[in-house]
Design a protein around this motif. Structure first.
Motif, PDB file in Angstrom:
ATOM      1  N   GLY A  95      14.706  10.462  99.094  1.00  0.00           N
ATOM      2  CA  GLY A  95      15.760  10.048  98.167  1.00  0.00           C
ATOM      3  C   GLY A  95      16.080  11.145  97.166  1.00  0.00           C
ATOM      4  N   ARG A  96      15.034  11.741  96.608  1.00  0.00           N
ATOM      5  CA  ARG A  96      15.242  12.780  95.609  1.00  0.00           C
ATOM      6  C   ARG A  96      15.966  13.981  96.199  1.00  0.00           C
ATOM      7  NH1 ARG A  96      13.095  17.495  94.448  1.00  0.00           N
ATOM      8  NH2 ARG A  96      11.158  17.435  95.637  1.00  0.00           N
ATOM      9  N   ALA A  97      15.547  14.401  97.402  1.00  0.00           N
ATOM     10  CA  ALA A  97      16.135  15.589  98.001  1.00  0.00           C
ATOM     11  C   ALA A  97      17.609  15.367  98.323  1.00  0.00           C
ATOM     12  CB  ALA A  97      15.368  15.968  99.265  1.00  0.00           C
ATOM     13  N   LEU A  98      17.931  14.183  98.819  1.00  0.00           N
ATOM     14  CA  LEU A  98      19.331  13.897  99.143  1.00  0.00           C
ATOM     15  C   LEU A  98      20.170  13.907  97.864  1.00  0.00           C
ATOM     16  CD1 LEU A  98      21.217  13.258 101.489  1.00  0.00           C
ATOM     17  CD2 LEU A  98      20.795  10.832 101.108  1.00  0.00           C
ATOM     18  N   PHE A  99      19.589  13.368  96.782  1.00  0.00           N
ATOM     19  CA  PHE A  99      20.282  13.398  95.489  1.00  0.00           C
ATOM     20  C   PHE A  99      20.518  14.836  95.037  1.00  0.00           C
ATOM     21  CE2 PHE A  99      19.670  13.588  90.795  1.00  0.00           C
ATOM     22  CZ  PHE A  99      20.895  13.040  90.428  1.00  0.00           C
ATOM     23  N   ASP A 100      19.508  15.699  95.210  1.00  0.00           N
ATOM     24  CA  ASP A 100      19.655  17.115  94.834  1.00  0.00           C
ATOM     25  C   ASP A 100      20.827  17.757  95.570  1.00  0.00           C
ATOM     26  OD1 ASP A 100      17.556  17.085  93.078  1.00  0.00           O
ATOM     27  OD2 ASP A 100      16.097  17.973  94.450  1.00  0.00           O
ATOM     28  N   VAL A 101      20.952  17.462  96.858  1.00  0.00           N
ATOM     29  CA  VAL A 101      22.043  18.047  97.635  1.00  0.00           C
ATOM     30  C   VAL A 101      23.381  17.510  97.142  1.00  0.00           C
ATOM     31  CG1 VAL A 101      22.929  18.496  99.945  1.00  0.00           C
ATOM     32  CG2 VAL A 101      20.509  18.123  99.626  1.00  0.00           C
ATOM     33  N   MET A 102      23.431  16.214  96.874  1.00  0.00           N
ATOM     34  CA  MET A 102      24.685  15.595  96.399  1.00  0.00           C
ATOM     35  C   MET A 102      25.160  16.246  95.109  1.00  0.00           C
ATOM     36  SD  MET A 102      25.874  13.270  98.378  1.00  0.00           S
ATOM     37  CE  MET A 102      26.966  12.290  97.339  1.00  0.00           C
ATOM     38  N   GLU A 103      24.229  16.596  94.253  1.00  0.00           N
ATOM     39  CA  GLU A 103      24.583  17.156  92.946  1.00  0.00           C
ATOM     40  C   GLU A 103      25.197  18.545  93.051  1.00  0.00           C
ATOM     41  OE1 GLU A 103      23.917  15.094  89.830  1.00  0.00           O
ATOM     42  OE2 GLU A 103      21.966  16.031  89.491  1.00  0.00           O
ATOM     43  N   ILE A 104      24.956  19.221  94.155  1.00  0.00           N
ATOM     44  CA  ILE A 104      25.435  20.588  94.300  1.00  0.00           C
ATOM     45  C   ILE A 104      26.577  20.684  95.303  1.00  0.00           C
ATOM     46  CG2 ILE A 104      24.720  22.982  94.801  1.00  0.00           C
ATOM     47  CD1 ILE A 104      23.077  21.839  92.584  1.00  0.00           C
ATOM     48  N   PHE A 105      26.432  19.974  96.424  1.00  0.00           N
ATOM     49  CA  PHE A 105      27.348  20.203  97.538  1.00  0.00           C
ATOM     50  C   PHE A 105      28.360  19.073  97.758  1.00  0.00           C
ATOM     51  CE2 PHE A 105      23.611  22.820  98.420  1.00  0.00           C
ATOM     52  CZ  PHE A 105      24.206  24.038  98.649  1.00  0.00           C
ATOM     53  N   ALA A 106      28.356  18.055  96.903  1.00  0.00           N
ATOM     54  CA  ALA A 106      29.357  16.990  97.037  1.00  0.00           C
ATOM     55  C   ALA A 106      30.043  16.813  95.691  1.00  0.00           C
ATOM     56  CB  ALA A 106      28.700  15.690  97.473  1.00  0.00           C
ATOM     57  N   ALA A 107      31.245  16.304  95.741  1.00  0.00           N
ATOM     58  CA  ALA A 107      31.999  16.112  94.504  1.00  0.00           C
ATOM     59  C   ALA A 107      31.301  15.079  93.627  1.00  0.00           C
ATOM     60  CB  ALA A 107      33.410  15.650  94.845  1.00  0.00           C
ATOM     61  N   PRO A 108      31.514  15.159  92.296  1.00  0.00           N
ATOM     62  CA  PRO A 108      30.896  14.169  91.408  1.00  0.00           C
ATOM     63  C   PRO A 108      31.271  12.757  91.848  1.00  0.00           C
ATOM     64  CG  PRO A 108      32.001  15.888  90.151  1.00  0.00           C
ATOM     65  CD  PRO A 108      32.347  16.114  91.575  1.00  0.00           C
ATOM     66  N   TYR A 109      30.313  11.849  91.706  1.00  0.00           N
ATOM     67  CA  TYR A 109      30.529  10.482  92.178  1.00  0.00           C
ATOM     68  C   TYR A 109      31.436   9.735  91.220  1.00  0.00           C
ATOM     69  CZ  TYR A 109      29.432   5.725  93.646  1.00  0.00           C
ATOM     70  OH  TYR A 109      29.505   4.436  94.091  1.00  0.00           O
ATOM     71  N   SER A 110      32.391   9.065  91.790  1.00  0.00           N
ATOM     72  CA  SER A 110      33.142   8.149  90.926  1.00  0.00           C
ATOM     73  C   SER A 110      33.236   6.823  91.650  1.00  0.00           C
ATOM     74  CB  SER A 110      34.523   8.723  90.616  1.00  0.00           C
ATOM     75  OG  SER A 110      35.377   8.514  91.714  1.00  0.00           O
ATOM     76  N   LYS A 111      33.110   5.773  90.852  1.00  0.00           N
ATOM     77  CA  LYS A 111      33.080   4.442  91.463  1.00  0.00           C
ATOM     78  C   LYS A 111      34.392   4.137  92.157  1.00  0.00           C
ATOM     79  CE  LYS A 111      29.480   2.255  88.868  1.00  0.00           C
ATOM     80  NZ  LYS A 111      29.109   1.884  87.506  1.00  0.00           N
ATOM     81  N   GLU A 112      35.484   4.721  91.631  1.00  0.00           N
ATOM     82  CA  GLU A 112      36.787   4.422  92.211  1.00  0.00           C
ATOM     83  C   GLU A 112      36.916   5.071  93.586  1.00  0.00           C
ATOM     84  OE1 GLU A 112      36.880   6.154  88.880  1.00  0.00           O
ATOM     85  OE2 GLU A 112      36.130   4.149  88.408  1.00  0.00           O
ATOM     86  N   ASP A 113      36.290   6.261  93.740  1.00  0.00           N
ATOM     87  CA  ASP A 113      36.477   7.022  94.976  1.00  0.00           C
ATOM     88  C   ASP A 113      35.155   7.210  95.698  1.00  0.00           C
ATOM     89  OD1 ASP A 113      37.585   8.527  96.975  1.00  0.00           O
ATOM     90  OD2 ASP A 113      37.425  10.403  95.867  1.00  0.00           O
ATOM     91  N   GLY A 114      34.520   6.099  96.011  1.00  0.00           N
ATOM     92  CA  GLY A 114      33.225   6.167  96.689  1.00  0.00           C
ATOM     93  C   GLY A 114      33.332   6.650  98.116  1.00  0.00           C
ATOM     94  N   GLU A 115      34.565   6.695  98.644  1.00  0.00           N
ATOM     95  CA  GLU A 115      34.715   7.110 100.030  1.00  0.00           C
ATOM     96  C   GLU A 115      34.845   8.630 100.139  1.00  0.00           C
ATOM     97  OE1 GLU A 115      34.088   4.945 102.441  1.00  0.00           O
ATOM     98  OE2 GLU A 115      33.800   3.589 100.731  1.00  0.00           O
ATOM     99  N   GLY A 116      34.788   9.324  98.987  1.00  0.00           N
ATOM    100  CA  GLY A 116      34.817  10.790  99.021  1.00  0.00           C
ATOM    101  C   GLY A 116      33.658  11.323  99.853  1.00  0.00           C
ATOM    102  N   LEU A 117      33.751  12.570 100.258  1.00  0.00           N
ATOM    103  CA  LEU A 117      32.743  13.125 101.143  1.00  0.00           C
ATOM    104  C   LEU A 117      31.395  13.320 100.467  1.00  0.00           C
ATOM    105  CD1 LEU A 117      34.288  15.862 103.459  1.00  0.00           C
ATOM    106  CD2 LEU A 117      33.226  13.682 104.083  1.00  0.00           C
ATOM    107  N   GLY A 118      30.396  12.809 101.068  1.00  0.00           N
ATOM    108  CA  GLY A 118      29.031  13.083 100.617  1.00  0.00           C
ATOM    109  C   GLY A 118      28.453  14.212 101.454  1.00  0.00           C
ATOM    110  N   VAL A 119      27.171  14.094 101.759  1.00  0.00           N
ATOM    111  CA  VAL A 119      26.542  15.117 102.592  1.00  0.00           C
ATOM    112  C   VAL A 119      25.926  14.453 103.823  1.00  0.00           C
ATOM    113  CG1 VAL A 119      26.163  16.761 100.724  1.00  0.00           C
ATOM    114  CG2 VAL A 119      24.451  14.997 101.200  1.00  0.00           C
ATOM    115  N   VAL A 120      25.095  15.186 104.534  1.00  0.00           N
ATOM    116  CA  VAL A 120      24.497  14.664 105.762  1.00  0.00           C
ATOM    117  C   VAL A 120      23.288  13.788 105.423  1.00  0.00           C
ATOM    118  CG1 VAL A 120      23.375  15.305 107.927  1.00  0.00           C
ATOM    119  CG2 VAL A 120      25.223  16.714 107.001  1.00  0.00           C
ATOM    120  N   ILE A 121      23.286  12.582 105.935  1.00  0.00           N
ATOM    121  CA  ILE A 121      22.119  11.701 105.759  1.00  0.00           C
ATOM    122  C   ILE A 121      21.273  11.788 107.013  1.00  0.00           C
ATOM    123  CG2 ILE A 121      21.339   9.318 105.502  1.00  0.00           C
ATOM    124  CD1 ILE A 121      23.933   8.687 104.094  1.00  0.00           C
TER     125      ILE A 121
END
Lengths: 452, 1067
Positions: free
Chosen positions: A141-167
């Motif tokens: 969980g922590r590692a995936l969060f680390d990747v999200m913080e760098i390689f995915a756009a900031p999370y917004s509740k309105e646009d949750g369908e934005g691109l994340g990373v590889v799970i």
């Protein structure tokens, strides 16, 4: 004579001929991980960076600046690119931060996969296995969060369908995965950490191994980032229940080259940033506005920084105790999460209370004055965010904070760099706040690249 | 396992069956057939009682037995290529009949005996592909090691120069990617696990190289890269006592440190001045870790800070400009190496007992002052025969003690080309290493030990020794249980032990540095975490192996036209290697006492206060090899013209994590040969001997780095610097589909000889199909790994090996010539994945390349580069091509282009190679010269890395040719010195097409001149034979395709010329 010879040969043959002959391990240090200790060993692997987090993004924050000479001296082209938010960042097809995080996920998946096949004997081993599973879930969980913080756009509740990373949830490497949505990624992250809470032990021998408090702390950090203030507050409160206390900075020796001890009493879970040359360069200076923001009597200025003469200050206050930059969970961050989430939930007085409790331990008692709790919500938030910046400097939070706070026009900030007479600007919510996916993933895995 | 018992049981039941008694009065006659010239046993010779059908065929040792009625008989022994021998005998006789076969000058040059390690065959009856080196060829060159003697005299075998490891051999190309690519080395019947340096070439009788499936498949899963079978000398039956002595001295020229050009001292001073002005050193100057700055930079800092005047600064800079460290290296470190070799052997043999005893001594003084190695070899071989020669028992012992001592280490951490190792009086100079001069001076003033480095003081003063003992014992028996049936058993015990001892006393920089690094600042002063005194490292390994083989062989000849030779057996191997390393701190050599240190807690490093544990210096290894193999082979010859052969083998091993049913791999081969010239219809009188051969079969390869399961290895707690907890690293993700590598080999051969042997030779064509080769597949790092190893690749190698010999003059003055030519074409026929372009362009730098990933349709060692578009006329920047136009976006050029856009040059390993040897002799004089050639390959030039300057290092000598001003682009391809670090600019330039050129070259490899005399030619000398010889090696390049290289095969260090003189005597 003949019979004797015959038997002799049969005896020689028999000595080779047992079934176990071919089952000998070719090298003693090789194992097929099959015991709880083996799995524990996989999770304890510091040399393969199980306790690392990303380290490059720090150079892009407003906490640091350097001179042209300093930039050249880093001898790292990706740092030079990241400092001025270039379109291209990485020199090669890989990124250490991406690689390390996904290696952690792979190890966690291997452990979770093998844990199912392990037969335990006795309750001690059963407990150990449960803890190791919890550790793996926490790490994933922590590692995936680390990747999200760098390689995915900031999370917004309105646009949750934005691109994340590889799970990735299985160790099978041929199982091809593309980028999931941002929402799915955070669901996965939270699910892993919440499951980990139930499996992890309340205490552990080494702060490199996560505990329940570490999982709560991580959940608090993540919920704050994605704007779940109520959950952030609840998670952070759980950490306080463990009875940890803050250090009195008044007792610390500011003459030491590194002010703090590794594994000090505020450390809940130990990680460090993947080392970059700029982390320890004496030409990496702290933003002068930030330096000026420390009031008289605030020990943090002396403990966190070393004056480097005319240009400014260098950092020396890592909770890792040396030139490694601490990025784990420590108690001071928990207090700041409590303070911010309280204020966000309109409990201004409560929030200021948590902040004051923290500041009290940072100041010279003779000069300490509590912050008034009669501020408006906006004012209180601004004060708390400023204190957050002053407290969590070089802890790997600032980049994340800039990303989330920029969504709020009141808190948004435009970053500027001046280098050899050229000005570089990073606008709030710029696409440059998302680093490019390493080219190798684009070529071999067909991932969609981030537009910068 | 069970089936093997049953098989063996049957073998032994047959073996122990009662011998049928003879009714007529007759007796067994025993004889031996040997070659007259070399006294080599001649297996497969036919022995016939004149005027009858009673016949026998000589066995592997050249021996035969024939049951004959009491009385007088005439025996005729015949063998293709030899004159038939007749002998009148009276039966019974207790004597061993000896038939010395003289070469039939009208026919073959001689017979070659080839050894597969399981049996000895005459090349005549063998269908497979063998290259044989007889005693003369083995002895032709002078070297300490045995494998060197194969170079340029063995058809199809090449020493690779592209990977930088000496002794990297390919036989008929490479048929593997990540498995062991080296040929299997067999010494006296068993694979040899020890260091090949242990074998004294003076004890070697001959070498056979097995090249195709039929020749090598008897070695099964380890034969995929070919097999080198080394047979050591032994006493010969009926030989009489013979003493032989050989001694030689070899001088090797001194290494020229300027061989690889480096930036000149004046240029370097100017570069540093320029970079200083640009502030490149500012960051390092202020770093907490006090990193080393060069003397020039320190001078410039002093000038800037006003500590010295401009005049003094210029004087100092001129001082640096006027010196090259390499001159000091030549003066103080390099020397002419001298190798001495002595060998004395006694051998003899009677009817029942043969023996050889030899002792050898080698002493080598290395090319670096103060470094030596020694080797003592002791060889004892015995064999006894009993029970009417039906039983032979052999006992052999080979003992080697070798010692290496390195009392000089070349100066370390020399990053400026102008440092002076000595002052004007030749006294050792202090040099700053690792840390800045000012910092170390201050530290010493603060109470630390001297932190400077004095390279010359350590010269000749270090203790670093390594000793090894290697013992190989062989026990064998052979018993003829029924006429034609022989059962034999072989056992080998081998052990190798090594002991290393490295003592860095207090005067060495290594020890002083460690003491200082761990000096703790404490209240009230300094405290030492690493005690004063020496640091000693002790290492040891012990390897033990047991090899056991038993086989039943059958050979018979009947009706004078059917010949059958076959064998079947079983083999097991168990080998264990253990080793370890210990370190002692505060070691006092006189008292042999050391002091404990705290290895658990972390200490502050003195220079930057980072936390670190004191180096542990302890490690342990334990390796185990287990093999079980079953094998059989047979050959049948009809009318001495038609031969068919077949072999099969199954190997099983303890390879880690291979599923039980995959532990074994069956391999087989089949072949045939036809002596066309024996046919009645054959009418080419000018070519009296012509033979055709064809074989097909499979060999295998072993890979220890893969596993079917998730495999991990343990890391000791010492490597875990935060908690000290032991941990695991995943080596292998699971791979349930893992299979053994297999190589299918087709070999077609043609042997021929003209009248009077004026012209003879062989030509072979082969195709090797590598199936399921283990390869790396790149994986995106989101899988958690960057690459994965599995059975991904198929390859095809085809080639031709041609050997021609000719006697041009054959009177008093003799001139013979022999030509070796090999053509090899390797191609990857299938490989699942394409990597990034950058992976393909990394390979090809002569001497230091990395293995490229395979690419379908190209050779395994393909040289690729980026297309070159010249230098930018305005800036001198290198330019590539992107979408048809010149581009300077180096990162895109290097990483993100298309593989199809790369420039393909060709193979990085020679595709045509061989040697041409001419031998002239007159009376006792003989002169031979070998010219070798390597053609059809590409080499990348030495890289020029400007980034090295930015990180405080030096740069390759091409710097002097760099672009400096507009117009230079017409004169040079060397880019300008960039004013800042530019992503991938160096990488692009170094891997661009402008830096790849053909490596083709022809060189005069060696010349040997000898004079020999023997009792028959020179009357009255006390020797049977005496030879005085001299040998010169690495004589130089005669022709090369490209002038860009001094030597395309030796880019990083030169092939040093050698001269040897020696004497060989036999009493």
């Amino acid at each position: 004579m003949k019979n004797y010879k015959f038997y002799l040969i049969i005896i020689i043959l028999s000595s080779f001929g047992c079934e176990g002959f071919l089952d000998e391990k070719p090298s003693k240090d090789l194992v097929v991980p099959s015991t709880v200790q083996d799995l524990r060993g996989l999770m304890d692997n510091q040399s393969y960076r199980m306790n690392n987090s990303p380290g490059l993004q720090l150079i892009g924050t407003d906490d640091v600046w350097t001179t042209a000479e300093g930039l050249l001296g880093y001898n790292s082209i990706e740092t030079q690119n990241a400092y001025v938010w270039n379109e291209v960042i990485f020199e090669g097809p890989n990124s250490a931060d991406w690689e390390v995080a996904y290696r952690q996920i792979f190890y966690a998946n291997v452990v979770l996969d093998l844990a199912g096949d392990i037969e335990v004997s006795g309750s001690d081993e059963e407990d150990e296995l449960r803890e190791v599973k919890g550790t793996a879930l926490f790490l994933r969980g922590r590692a995936l969060f680390d990747v999200m913080e760098i390689f995915a756009a900031p999370y917004s509740k309105e646009d949750g369908e934005g691109l994340g990373v590889v799970i990735r949830t299985v160790p099978t490497i041929t199982d091809k995965q593309t980028r999931s949505s941002s929402k799915e990624c955070y669901e996965q992250i939270l699910a892993d950490l919440e499951e980990a809470v139930d499996l992890l032990p309340p205490i552990s021998l080494f702060p490199t191994r996560p505990t329940q408090a570490a999982a709560y702390g991580m959940l608090a950090r993540i919920n704050l980032v994605i704007g779940n203030y109520e959950e952030a507050f609840q998670n952070a409160s759980q950490v306080l229940n463990t009875g940890l206390t803050l250090m009195e900075y008044a007792d610390m020796d500011s003459l030491r080259i590194y002010s703090f001890e590794q594994f000090n009493q505020e450390v809940i879970y130990h990680t460090v940033m993947t080392l970059q040359s700029f982390h320890s360069s004496n030409l990496t200076f702290i933003d002068s506005m930030l330096i000026d923001a420390y009031q008289e009597g605030d020990f943090r200025k002396k403990l966190f920084y070393r004056s480097s003469g005319v240009e400014g200050y260098n950092f020396k206050g890592s909770y890792a105790g040396d030139n490694n930059l601490f990025s784990g969970i420590a108690l001071n961050e928990i207090y700041l999460i409590l303070a911010e989430s309280s204020v966000r939930l309109t409990r201004v007085e409560e929030g200021i209370g948590y902040l004051n409790h923290l500041l009290e331990s940072r100041f010279d008692p003779a000069l300490y004055e509590p912050i008034s709790n009669s501020h408006s919500q906006e004012e209180a938030l601004e004060i708390i965010l400023m204190e957050r910046r002053k407290e969590l400097v070089f802890r790997g939070r600032r980049w994340s904070d800039l990303r989330r706070l920029n969504a709020d026009p009141m808190l948004a900030k435009t970053l500027k760099r001046d280098l050899d007479g050229v000005e570089y600007i990073l606008m709030p919510q710029s696409s440059r706040y998302v680093l490019p996916i390493p080219q190798e993933e684009i070529e071999l895995n067909g991932l969609m690249q981030n537009q910068r | 396992m069970k089936s093997s018992y049953i098989f063996l049981l049957i073998c032994y039941l047959i073996a122990l069956g009662p011998v049928v008694g003879q009714e007529n009065p007759s007796a067994l006659v025993k004889g031996i057939v040997i070659t007259d010239a070399d006294e080599l046993p001649l297996p497969g010779a036919s022995v016939l009682k004149k005027g009858s059908l009673s016949s026998a065929i000589s066995d592997a040792k050249g021996e035969f037995f024939l049951e004959l009625p009491i009385g007088n008989h005439v025996l005729v022994v015949s063998y293709v290529g030899f004159q038939p021998q007749e002998l009148e005998i009276t039966v019974p006789t207790s004597e061993t009949l000896q038939f010395r076969m003289k070469v039939d000058d009208l026919l073959m040059e001689g017979v070659e005996i080839v050894s597969t390690g399981y049996q000895e065959l005459s090349k005549e009856r063998a269908t497979g592909s063998f290259a044989a080196l007889d005693q003369q060829l083995v002895d032709r060159s002078v070297s300490t090691g045995i494998l060197d003697r194969l170079d340029n005299v063995t058809s199809g075998l090449i020493f690779n120069k592209d990977q930088g490891s000496a002794g990297d051999i390919s036989i008929r190309g490479t048929a593997t990617i990540f498995s062991d690519a080296q040929p299997l080395i067999v010494i006296d019947n068993f694979p040899y696990d020890g260091p090949i340096e242990s074998i004294n070439p003076n004890d070697v009788e001959r070498i056979t190289v097995l090249k195709d499936a039929a020749a090598a498949s008897i070695w099964g899963a380890r034969a995929g890269n070919g097999v080198i079978v080394i047979t050591t000398k032994s006493g010969k039956k009926g030989q009489g006592i013979r003493v032989s002595f050989n001694s030689n001295l070899t001088w090797i020229e001194e290494l020229n440190p300027d061989y690889v050009p480096l930036i000149s001292s004046p240029d370097m001073v100017e570069v540093e001045r320029d970079m200083f002005d640009r502030g490149v050193y500012a960051s390092r100057e202020r770093s907490n870790s006090k990193p080393l700055l060069s003397p020039v930079v320190e001078t410039l800092i002093a000038l800037r800070d006003g500590l010295i005047g401009a005049e003094e600064a210029e004087r100092q800079l001129d001082y640096y400009k006027g010196h090259s460290t390499r001159d000091d290296m030549a003066k103080y470190y390099y020397q002419q190496a001298l190798r001495q070799q002595y060998s004395l052997g006694v051998s003899g043999g009677g009817d029942y007992y043969n023996y050889r005893a030899a002792v050898g001594y080698d002493h080598n003084a290395a090319g670096v002052v103060g470094n030596t190695d020694n080797r003592i070899t002791l060889d004892l071989q015995n064999s006894w025969t009993a029970m009417d020669d039906k039983l032979t028992v052999g006992l052999g012992l080979y003992f080697v003690e070798s010692q290496r001592s390195q009392s000089t280490q070349l100066p370390q951490g020399i990053s400026s080309p102008y440092l002076r190792l000595a002052d004007e009086f030749g006294n050792p100079n202090a040099i700053a290493r690792q840390y800045r001069d000012g910092f170390t001076t201050q530290a010493e003033a603060d109470g630390l030990v001297d932190w400077k480095y004095y390279p010359l003081q350590e010269r000749n003063n270090l203790t670093n020794t390594r000793a090894s003992q290697d013992i190989r014992t062989n026990l064998s028996f052979e018993y003829e249980i029924l006429p034609g049936f022989t059962v034999s058993g072989l056992y080998q015990y081998w052990t190798n032990q090594t002991q290393g001892w490295e003592l860095n006393d207090e005067s060495t920089f290594y020890t002083r540095d460690l003491i200082n690094t761990f000096t703790q600042r404490e209240e009230g002063g300094l405290a030492l975490a690493v005690p004063m005194g020496a640091i000693a490292d002790q290492s040891w390994t012990k390897a033990v192996s047991h090899h056991f083989r038993t086989q039943l062989s059958y050979s018979n000849i009947w009706n004078d036209r059917h010949e059958f030779v076959g064998l079947a057996g079983f083999e097991a191997k168990q080998s264990d290697t253990n080793g370890g390393q210990d370190r002692y701190y505060g070691y006092d050599e006189e008292l042999a006492a050391s002091q404990p240190v705290d290895l658990a807690n972390r200490y502050r490093r003195y220079h930057n206060n980072a936390l670190a544990t004191i180096p542990y210096g302890v490690s342990h290894t334990g390796l185990a090899d287990r093999f079980l193999s079953y094998f059989a082979n047979a050959s049948y010859t009809l009318d001495r013209k038609y031969t068919v052969s077949a072999s099969a083998r199954k190997d099983a091993s303890n390879l880690f994590g291979v599923e039980t049913n995959m532990k074994g791999v069956p391999l087989w081969s089949a072949g045939g040969s036809w002596i066309v010239s024996e046919e009645d219809f054959y009418g080419m009188g000018w070519l009296p001997y012509l033979r055709l051969r064809a074989t097909y079969g499979y060999n295998g390869n072993i890979n220890r780095s893969v596993s079917a399961f998730t495999t991990a290895y343990y890391l000791a707690g010492s490597s875990n610097y935060v908690t000290g907890l032991p941990s695991l690293i995943i080596l292998n993700p699971p791979n349930p589909e893992l299979r053994w590598e297999r190589i299918g080999i087709t070999n077609l051969g043609l042997d021929f000889e003209s009248k009077n042997a004026r012209f003879s030779g062989s030509m072979e064509y082969y195709i090797k199909n590598g199936k399921d080769l283990i390869g790396d597949q790149p994986f995106p790092s989101s899988t958690g790994i960057s690459q994965f190893r599995g059975n991904f690749a198929d390859t095809q190698t085809q080639g031709v090996d041609l050997q021609l010999r000719s006697k041009i003059l054959d009177r008093g003055f003799k001139w013979t010539t022999s030509l070796l030519f090999s053509w090899v074409k390797e191609e990857v026929t299938s490989y699942d994945v394409e990597s990034l372009p950058s992976s393909y362009t990394a390979y090809g730098l002569g001497g230091a390349g990395v293995f490229p990933p395979p690419l379908t349709g190209y050779p395994l060692h393909a040289v690729f580069s980026y297309e070159w578009a010249g230098l930018d006329p305005d800036t001198g920047d290198p330019q590539g091509i992107s979408e048809g136009v010149p581009s300077k976006d180096y990162t895109s050029l290097v990483y993100f282009g298309e593989v199809e856009d790369l420039v393909y040059h060709g193979s990085g390993r020679p595709t045509k190679f061989g040697a041409w040897m001419n031998t002239f002799s007159y009376k006792g004089f003989e002169l031979s010269a070998n010219i070798s050639y390597r053609l059809g390959y590409y080499v990348r030039k030495q890289p020029l890395i400007y980034n090295n300057l930015y990180s405080g290092g030096t740069i390759y000598g091409d710097y002097a040719q760099r672009w400096q001003q507009p117009g230079d682009e017409n004169l040079t391809d060397v880019p300008s010195f960039p004013s800042s670090q530019v992503s991938n600019r160096d990488t692009f330039y170094n891997r661009s097409s402008v830096n790849v050129e053909k490596g083709d070259n022809i060189r005069l490899q060696d010349i040997r001149l000898s004079y020999s005399m023997n009792k028959t030619t020179v009357w009255g000398i006390p020797f049977q034979r005496l030879e005085i010889y001299s040998y010169a090696n690495n004589l130089g390049i005669l022709w090369k395709k490209s002038d860009s290289y001094k030597d395309p095969d030796y880019q990083l260090s030169p092939a040093l010329r050698q001269l040897s003189v020696g004497i060989r005597a036999e009493f």
